[in-house]
Design an enzyme around this catalytic site. Structure first.
Site, PDB file in Angstrom:
ATOM      1  N   ASN A  19      -4.987   2.947   7.189  1.00  0.00           N
ATOM      2  CA  ASN A  19      -5.989   2.296   6.350  1.00  0.00           C
ATOM      3  C   ASN A  19      -7.355   2.896   6.655  1.00  0.00           C
ATOM      4  O   ASN A  19      -7.499   3.679   7.588  1.00  0.00           O
ATOM      5  CB  ASN A  19      -6.026   0.790   6.625  1.00  0.00           C
ATOM      6  CG  ASN A  19      -4.931   0.008   5.906  1.00  0.00           C
ATOM      7  OD1 ASN A  19      -4.424   0.453   4.875  1.00  0.00           O
ATOM      8  ND2 ASN A  19      -4.572  -1.137   6.439  1.00  0.00           N
ATOM      9  N   HIS A  32      -0.663  -2.505  -2.054  1.00  0.00           N
ATOM     10  CA  HIS A  32      -1.194  -1.147  -2.297  1.00  0.00           C
ATOM     11  C   HIS A  32      -0.716  -0.577  -3.643  1.00  0.00           C
ATOM     12  O   HIS A  32      -0.385   0.607  -3.740  1.00  0.00           O
ATOM     13  CB  HIS A  32      -0.792  -0.193  -1.169  1.00  0.00           C
ATOM     14  CG  HIS A  32      -1.377  -0.534   0.167  1.00  0.00           C
ATOM     15  ND1 HIS A  32      -2.486   0.104   0.669  1.00  0.00           N
ATOM     16  CD2 HIS A  32      -1.007  -1.432   1.107  1.00  0.00           C
ATOM     17  CE1 HIS A  32      -2.755  -0.390   1.874  1.00  0.00           C
ATOM     18  NE2 HIS A  32      -1.890  -1.325   2.163  1.00  0.00           N
TER      19      HIS A  32
END
Ligand code: HEM
Ligand SMILES: *[C@@H]1O[C@H](CO)[C@@H](O)[C@H](O)[C@H]1NC(C)=O
Ligand SMILES: *[C@@H]1O[C@H](CO)[C@@H](O)[C@H](O)[C@H]1NC(C)=O
Ligand SMILES: *[C@@H]1O[C@H](CO)[C@@H](O)[C@H](O)[C@H]1NC(C)=O
Ligand SMILES: *[C@@H]1O[C@H](CO)[C@@H](O)[C@H](O)[C@H]1NC(C)=O
Length: 522
Positions: free
Chosen positions: A164, A91
């Site tokens: 997510n 990420h």
């Protein structure tokens, strides 16, 4: 021309060009800043010492060598050499903004967490959206899940909802996470993304099939960060004031509507506007068009969990919404861009272990694995005192503990308060309402094999009930486009796996692979 008059000329030019509302807000940032820089200030070193000349290095003679006594140069260069902190191991590329959470429905029957009541309560927050695999400079529109993290600054300290844009995940055992990520990162020898390692891992772990189908559908390339839903994905536990627990899933559904990019548009943007999603988020917030998401929970009682036909703690599966309906909680609104990206977004650390009374972990193995990983990486990535940084600080709930010192202590280090407990010099005590719920565990200590759990029935439902003909064709083509670069053995294995989902799916993928030629033939 003297230096002073050239500075004046520059000021004049900037002023004349200042307001241009035809340009996007992100492009106008420097002009906006300059508008407010009213007072003249003196340049200084990092020690605050005034600087006379910041353009010419100190030399012995006009064409001579440099001098170590050029304190201005060494001060700047040494700081420059240390400007980066390690990027997130996953990420790394992301964008974020500040905002608030507004309660619209009181869920006190399920959770005592103070941020959820009463109706009308507002809690400040920061949110960050990200891709997973690419490096910090990689393209926003890559085919990848999107991270969806929210840090709530509650009266009981920080709650991080680190989710997510998908309600499920690829693997269900945290020991698999490291290999799952490695298989998509760069090959240690070639430093290239490796199609074989990706498809080898995926096909050896058929529990990834559901998430892989979402990944290669157009949902795998959302149209910016505003047009996607967020999901806690893991199973959590909510506990009410009576100490009664239920299991729960968190959902944040976009009020902008879900929008995807087609594979072609996503690929074009990777080259033309790699920061597409960052730009979109910044400009909409800067121009007052604040994105929002409605938060819901799904609730499952302990009794229902025992009867549920799937493992309720398996993050590769959803809880069907017709059996566990969405219960509204409130709204998240993002209304303020970061004033400095590095300070506010690069240095923010979200950790599932940051929980408030009323929200607890469930036995979800992946969640339990995550409880350790995030704080651990923050201690390395942002440092041992990262929770003192403004963006991470639980500023609405003063920190009262016995932890002290460490590099870069920024606060008063809790002054003269005793650094041990219990202590005769302290009026500090525990808080009964923060007590965590009790639960019973039993069973043998062992490494239980989770790969035998049902891998394909939810993927089959997704294929049959949720995808249109268009979606199925896009999914097959996008998957074949990627898979055709892997060795035939992995193509065969994947075709075999998707035949388990649906015969038609298997046939379509097989046919698409025959049509496609791998792109990287030598
Ligand atoms: C065992 C499984 C997992 C492990 C060990 C793990 C570990 C990590 C680590 C080490 C980071 C970097 C954090 C940082 O540098 O600040 C990270 C980031 C992240 N992970 Fe996971 N992860 C796992 C599964 C998941 C799942 C299931 C989700 C979603 C439900 C998720 C969502 C995220 C997000 C959104 C970020 C970025 C946070 C940010 O915006 O700063 N991860 N993960
Ligand atoms: C400039 O100042 C005005 C008035 O104080 C303020 O509203 C605005 O947010 C400031 N703009 C920037 C970019 O700091
Ligand atoms: C787990 O079970 C699967 C399927 O039965 C088997 O192929 C695999 O070898 C097992 N793994 C371990 C570590 O026992
Ligand atoms: C799920 O996948 C494993 C391999 O990871 C396999 O051995 C097992 O048979 C699969 N289970 C079902 C029900 O298909
Ligand atoms: C996004 O993609 C998914 C999967 O293909 C599809 O079901 C959904 O309808 C798409 N949404 C839009 C608005 O295109």
């Amino acid at each position: 021309m003297s230096r002073t008059s050239s500075t004046l000329l520059l000021l004049f030019v900037l002023n004349a060009a200042r307001i241009d509302s035809t340009r996007e807000p992100a492009a106008e940032q420097l002009f906006k800043y300059f508008e407010n820089e009213s007072k003249q200030s003196t340049l200084t070193t990092s020690g605050g010492n005034p600087v006379a000349d910041k353009s010419n290095i100190l030399t012995a003679g006009e064409r001579g060598p440099l001098l170590i006594e050029d304190l201005i140069y060494f001060d700047e260069m040494q700081r420059f050499d240390r400007e980066r902190i390690p990027e997130r191991v996953v990420h790394a590329k992301g964008a974020g903004a500040f905002g608030y959470f507004l309660v619209t429905n009181d869920i006190r029957p399920y959770s005592k967490a103070t941020l959820f009541h009463p109706v009308g309560k507002k809690t400040p927050l920061v949110a960050r959206f990200s891709t997973v695999i690419g490096e910090r400079g990689s393209a926003d529109t890559a085919r990848d899940p999107r991270g969806f993290s929210i840090k709530f600054y509650t009266e009981d300290g920080i709650w991080d909802m680190v989710g997510n844009n998908t309600p499920i995940f690829f693997v269900r055992d945290p020991l698999m996470f490291i290999s799952f990520i490695h298989s998509q990162k760069r090959n240690p020898v070639t430093n290239l993304k490796d199609f074989d390692s990706f498809w080898d891992f995926i096909t050896l772990r058929p529990e990834s099939t559901f998430q892989i189908m979402r990944h290669f559908s157009d949902l795998g390339t959302p149209d910016g960060h505003r047009h996607m839903n967020g999901y806690g994905s893991n199973t959590y536990k909510l506990v009410n004031e009576e100490g009664h627990p239920v299991y729960c899933k968190f959902h944040f559904l976009t009020d902008q509507g879900v929008r995807n990019l087609t594979a072609d548009v996503a690929k074009r943007l990777e080259a033309d506007d790699p920061d597409y999603s960052t730009r979109d988020l910044y400009n909409h917030i800067a121009s007052g068009d604040f994105p929002s998401w409605t938060m819901y929970i799904q609730v499952m009682t302990f009794e229902e969990a025992e009867r549920f036909r799937w493992n309720p703690f398996d993050v590769t599966k959803v809880w069907p919404e017709n059996e566990f309906p969405l219960i509204e909680v409130g709204k998240m609104v993002l209304d303020r861009n970061p004033t400095n990206y590095f300070a506010d977004i690069e240095q923010v650390g979200f950790a599932p272990s940051n929980m408030v009374p009323g929200i607890e972990p469930s036995p979800d193995k992946m969640l339990q694995g995550r409880l350790f990983a995030y704080q651990d990486t923050h201690l390395y990535r942002i440092g041992v005192n990262h929770k003192q940084l403004p963006v991470n600080s639980p500023f609405r709930s003063p920190v009262v503990n016995t932890i002290r010192d460490g590099p870069m202590t920024y606060t008063d280090n809790q002054g003269g308060a005793p650094n041990y407990f219990p202590s005769s010099f302290s009026k500090r005590s525990g808080c009964a309402s923060a007590e965590q719920s009790r639960y019973r565990v039993s069973g043998d200590v062992a490494r239980y094999n989770s790969s035998n759990e049902d891998n394909f029935s939810q993927p089959a439902m997704f294929w049959r009930d949720e995808l249109s003909d268009y979606d199925r064709t896009a999914l097959v083509n996008n998957m074949a486009d990627h898979l055709s670069n892997a060795a035939p053995i992995f193509q065969d294995r994947m075709v075999k796996n998707v035949f388990e989902v649906d015969t038609k799916f298997g046939q379509m993928l097989h046919a698409a692979l025959i049509r496609l030629k791998p792109k990287h033939l030598f």
